[in-house]
Design an enzyme around this catalytic site. Structure first.
Site, mmCIF file in Angstrom:
data_model
loop_
_atom_site.group_PDB
_atom_site.id
_atom_site.type_symbol
_atom_site.label_atom_id
_atom_site.label_comp_id
_atom_site.label_asym_id
_atom_site.label_seq_id
_atom_site.Cartn_x
_atom_site.Cartn_y
_atom_site.Cartn_z
ATOM 1 N N GLY A 51 80.464 45.837 14.696
ATOM 2 C CA GLY A 51 81.736 45.165 14.465
ATOM 3 C C GLY A 51 81.491 43.729 14.040
ATOM 4 O O GLY A 51 80.470 43.134 14.403
ATOM 5 N N GLN A 56 83.450 35.031 12.439
ATOM 6 C CA GLN A 56 81.996 35.034 12.579
ATOM 7 C C GLN A 56 81.283 34.747 11.265
ATOM 8 O O GLN A 56 80.086 34.465 11.265
ATOM 9 C CB GLN A 56 81.509 36.376 13.128
ATOM 10 C CG GLN A 56 81.881 36.609 14.577
ATOM 11 C CD GLN A 56 81.383 37.953 15.022
ATOM 12 O OE1 GLN A 56 82.049 38.969 14.866
ATOM 13 N NE2 GLN A 56 80.175 37.967 15.579
ATOM 14 N N CYS A 98 76.496 40.517 20.764
ATOM 15 C CA CYS A 98 77.306 39.913 19.712
ATOM 16 C C CYS A 98 76.383 39.379 18.628
ATOM 17 O O CYS A 98 75.362 38.764 18.929
ATOM 18 C CB CYS A 98 78.143 38.780 20.310
ATOM 19 S SG CYS A 98 79.182 37.928 19.118
ATOM 20 N N LEU A 99 76.773 39.607 17.373
ATOM 21 C CA LEU A 99 75.950 39.130 16.261
ATOM 22 C C LEU A 99 75.884 37.604 16.214
ATOM 23 O O LEU A 99 74.962 37.047 15.622
ATOM 24 C CB LEU A 99 76.471 39.688 14.937
ATOM 25 C CG LEU A 99 76.440 41.219 14.825
ATOM 26 C CD1 LEU A 99 77.041 41.675 13.506
ATOM 27 C CD2 LEU A 99 75.031 41.745 14.993
ATOM 28 N N HIS A 140 86.555 43.327 21.854
ATOM 29 C CA HIS A 140 85.542 42.302 21.583
ATOM 30 C C HIS A 140 85.858 41.587 20.267
ATOM 31 O O HIS A 140 85.850 40.350 20.193
ATOM 32 C CB HIS A 140 84.166 42.976 21.528
ATOM 33 C CG HIS A 140 83.034 42.080 21.179
ATOM 34 N ND1 HIS A 140 82.045 41.735 22.079
ATOM 35 C CD2 HIS A 140 82.694 41.458 20.021
ATOM 36 C CE1 HIS A 140 81.169 40.940 21.487
ATOM 37 N NE2 HIS A 140 81.535 40.759 20.219
ATOM 38 N N GLU A 141 86.143 42.363 19.211
ATOM 39 C CA GLU A 141 86.401 41.763 17.894
ATOM 40 C C GLU A 141 87.736 41.020 17.858
ATOM 41 O O GLU A 141 87.833 39.946 17.253
ATOM 42 C CB GLU A 141 86.337 42.823 16.789
ATOM 43 C CG GLU A 141 84.986 43.511 16.650
ATOM 44 C CD GLU A 141 83.797 42.571 16.505
ATOM 45 O OE1 GLU A 141 83.957 41.446 15.990
ATOM 46 O OE2 GLU A 141 82.690 42.953 16.924
ATOM 47 N N HIS A 144 87.372 37.633 19.216
ATOM 48 C CA HIS A 144 86.832 36.672 18.237
ATOM 49 C C HIS A 144 87.954 35.996 17.452
ATOM 50 O O HIS A 144 87.851 34.819 17.101
ATOM 51 C CB HIS A 144 85.892 37.355 17.236
ATOM 52 C CG HIS A 144 84.483 37.473 17.700
ATOM 53 N ND1 HIS A 144 83.680 36.386 17.977
ATOM 54 C CD2 HIS A 144 83.713 38.566 17.924
ATOM 55 C CE1 HIS A 144 82.487 36.801 18.356
ATOM 56 N NE2 HIS A 144 82.482 38.117 18.339
#
Length: 176
Positions: A51, A56, A98-99, A140-141, A144
């Site tokens: 995701g 991000q 997380c990226l 989670h996304e 963000h």
């Protein structure tokens, strides 16, 4: 689908843009979204991740791409202006990463099931009910988009340990 577009660099903590609330995607953003979506997928797949939210990659839009690749087959989802409209009272705990915090993982507790309303890339209104990994990924996304990171769901002690470890890892990587 994404091989012919350049990826977009993924921002890392402590970049302040990760803490900003993204604005709703409006009709005038259609071209930007059309251009952004394949590049976001390319960045997410290369990372690799499941995701990625527009903040991000430095874009303050309420836009998310997800692909859990069930059965190892691509199943890309594009969510424009997603919002959780219902969440279960029962919770589930699963490991998240997380990226924007590469190499850092922790157990996060969230509602076990959610219903998310969004628009797809054509502007059509959609809803998805999810549990398991998809429910966690959606939450989670969407976090963000509100400037919230998974570490914000942890105790102060755990959050600080992860952020210190990330800073140390990034410093070591920069020296390489």
């Amino acid at each position: 689908m994404t091989a012919d577009v350049p990826p977009i660099p993924i921002l890392l903590v402590p970049d302040a843009r990760l803490r900003q609330k993204a604005r709703r995607v409006a009709a005038g953003d259609a071209d930007a979204v059309r251009s952004l979506v394949p590049r976001m997928f390319r960045s997410m797949y290369e990372a690799p991740g499941i995701g990625l939210a527009a903040p991000q990659v430095g874009q303050g839009l309420r836009l998310v791409v997800i692909d859990l690749q069930p059965n190892d087959a691509p199943a890309p989802m594009v969510l424009v202006n997603p919002e959780v409209v219902a969440a279960s009272t029962d919770e589930a705990t699963r490991e998240e990463g997380c990226l924007s915090l590469p190499g850092q993982y922790a157990e996060v507790t969230r509602p076990a099931r959610v219903k998310v309303r969004y628009q797809d890339e054509t502007g059509a209104k959609r809803e998805v009910e999810a549990d398991g990994l998809l429910a966690a990924c959606l939450q989670h996304e969407i976090d963000h988009l509100d400037g919230v990171l998974f570490v914000d769901h942890l105790s102060t002690l755990k959050r600080n340990m992860i952020l210190r470890k990330l800073a140390k890892d990034l410093k070591l990587k920069a020296r390489e």
